[in-house]
Design an enzyme around this catalytic site. Structure first.
Site, mmCIF file in Angstrom:
data_model
loop_
_atom_site.group_PDB
_atom_site.id
_atom_site.type_symbol
_atom_site.label_atom_id
_atom_site.label_comp_id
_atom_site.label_asym_id
_atom_site.label_seq_id
_atom_site.Cartn_x
_atom_site.Cartn_y
_atom_site.Cartn_z
ATOM 1 N N ASN A 84 -2.978 -6.359 -2.666
ATOM 2 C CA ASN A 84 -2.558 -5.591 -3.838
ATOM 3 C C ASN A 84 -1.102 -5.824 -4.242
ATOM 4 O OD1 ASN A 84 -2.288 -3.015 -5.624
ATOM 5 N ND2 ASN A 84 -0.834 -2.690 -3.954
ATOM 6 N N LEU B 148 6.518 -9.827 2.420
ATOM 7 C CA LEU B 148 5.338 -10.656 2.172
ATOM 8 C C LEU B 148 5.681 -12.039 1.637
ATOM 9 C CD1 LEU B 148 3.074 -7.853 0.727
ATOM 10 C CD2 LEU B 148 2.613 -9.164 2.807
ATOM 11 N N SER C 82 -4.619 -9.311 -12.719
ATOM 12 C CA SER C 82 -4.144 -8.477 -13.817
ATOM 13 C C SER C 82 -4.772 -8.966 -15.108
ATOM 14 C CB SER C 82 -2.617 -8.564 -13.918
ATOM 15 O OG SER C 82 -2.142 -7.991 -15.109
ATOM 16 N N GLY D 163 0.771 -1.238 0.000
ATOM 17 C CA GLY D 163 0.000 0.000 0.000
ATOM 18 C C GLY D 163 0.796 1.279 0.000
ATOM 19 N N GLY D 164 2.115 1.206 -0.211
ATOM 20 C CA GLY D 164 2.931 2.396 -0.070
ATOM 21 C C GLY D 164 3.208 3.186 -1.324
ATOM 22 N N SER D 165 2.975 2.588 -2.492
ATOM 23 C CA SER D 165 3.268 3.296 -3.742
ATOM 24 C C SER D 165 2.400 2.746 -4.865
ATOM 25 C CB SER D 165 4.752 3.148 -4.115
ATOM 26 O OG SER D 165 5.065 1.780 -4.357
ATOM 27 N N TYR E 44 4.873 -14.255 -13.781
ATOM 28 C CA TYR E 44 3.925 -13.269 -13.251
ATOM 29 C C TYR E 44 2.504 -13.566 -13.733
ATOM 30 C CZ TYR E 44 1.563 -8.712 -12.801
ATOM 31 O OH TYR E 44 0.670 -7.693 -12.522
#
Length: 255
Positions: A97, A71, A149, A20-22, A162
């Protein structure tokens, strides 16, 4: 005045956001702070996360709780969840996220790279859910929003590990929606298109690539991180009380 839709039932909700930081995550953090929710977020980037907290406190008079954790480490996830619960009470909204959209060649992937990629993009979502779910049940229910995605739906070949992980997020979402529905826990996913985060612009968003992508979109504007907050807030709110096991595609109309 806020740029976010307001869902009154999210006020005072205990919300946890991974990554959640960027980027998209920062927009999600701000979106929930704008609701008056009690927000915690997990990240590993100290500088960006601290800057975000200071900015939101200045703007809203509320600072989210930044928890630094890897994480890829199951024990660190449990510890981070415990910190969030101690600060804000049982988690009733979880947003998974965090992601690592590293480009890679098939020949360059070994088992260690595979495991790291899957740990960040898929595995952490399960273990974060595992860590919050009993508290969510005890609270009478809640909402989980997993970020997948559109890349795995479009046969994009530059990041196969990914895209495999992001396809797995959909399977995880649907399986857990079936399992947790009787406990009044909804589990949904958001599938962004190509969102113009600073990371994308620095590493991969060439003028030619962006122009070609816009030609495929029905909505001919570059997608911004804030545009992912609205779908996430909706799915987290009681406005989506009948919605579970779904994937909300937010890609400007390519799919």
């Amino acid at each position: 005045m806020t740029q976010f839709p307001i869902f009154p039932d999210l006020k005072d909700a205990s919300v946890l956001i991974t990554g959640g930081g960027s980027g998209i995550g920062a927009a999600l953090t701000e979106g929930f702070v704008a609701q008056g929710a009690k927000v915690s977020f997990i990240d590993i980037a100290d500088k960006a996360s601290s800057k975000l907290c200071a900015s939101l406190e200045e703007k809203y008079g509320i600072s989210p709780l930044y928890i630094k954790a890897d994480l890829a480490d199951e024990a660190a996830i449990k510890d981070a969840v415990n910190q969030a619960v101690e600060a804000h009470g049982p988690i009733t909204v979880l947003v998974n996220n965090a992601a690592w959209d590293d480009r890679h060649e098939i020949a360059d992937v070994d088992a260690a790279y595979w495991d790291k990629n899957v740990a960040i993009n898929l595995r952490h979502q399960f273990f974060t859910i595992q860590a919050v779910v009993e508290g969510m049940k005890a609270a009478g229910g809640g909402a989980i929003v997993n970020f997948t995605s559109t890349s795995y739906m479009l046969n994009i070949g530059d990041m196969p590990v990914y895209t495999a992980s992001k396809g797995g997020v959909v399977g995880l979402t649907k399986g857990l929606a079936g399992k947790l529905g009787p406990d009044k826990i909804r589990v949904n996913a958001v599938a962004p298109g190509w969102v113009m985060t600073e990371r994308q612009k620095e590493l991969w968003a060439t003028p030619e690539g962006v122009a070609a992508n816009l030609q495929r979109q029905s909505l001919r504007h570059e997608l911004q991180p804030v545009e992912m907050a609205g779908p996430c807030l909706f799915l987290a709110s009681k406005s989506a009380s009948a919605v579970t096991a779904q994937v909300l595609i937010a890609d400007g109309g390519i799919l």
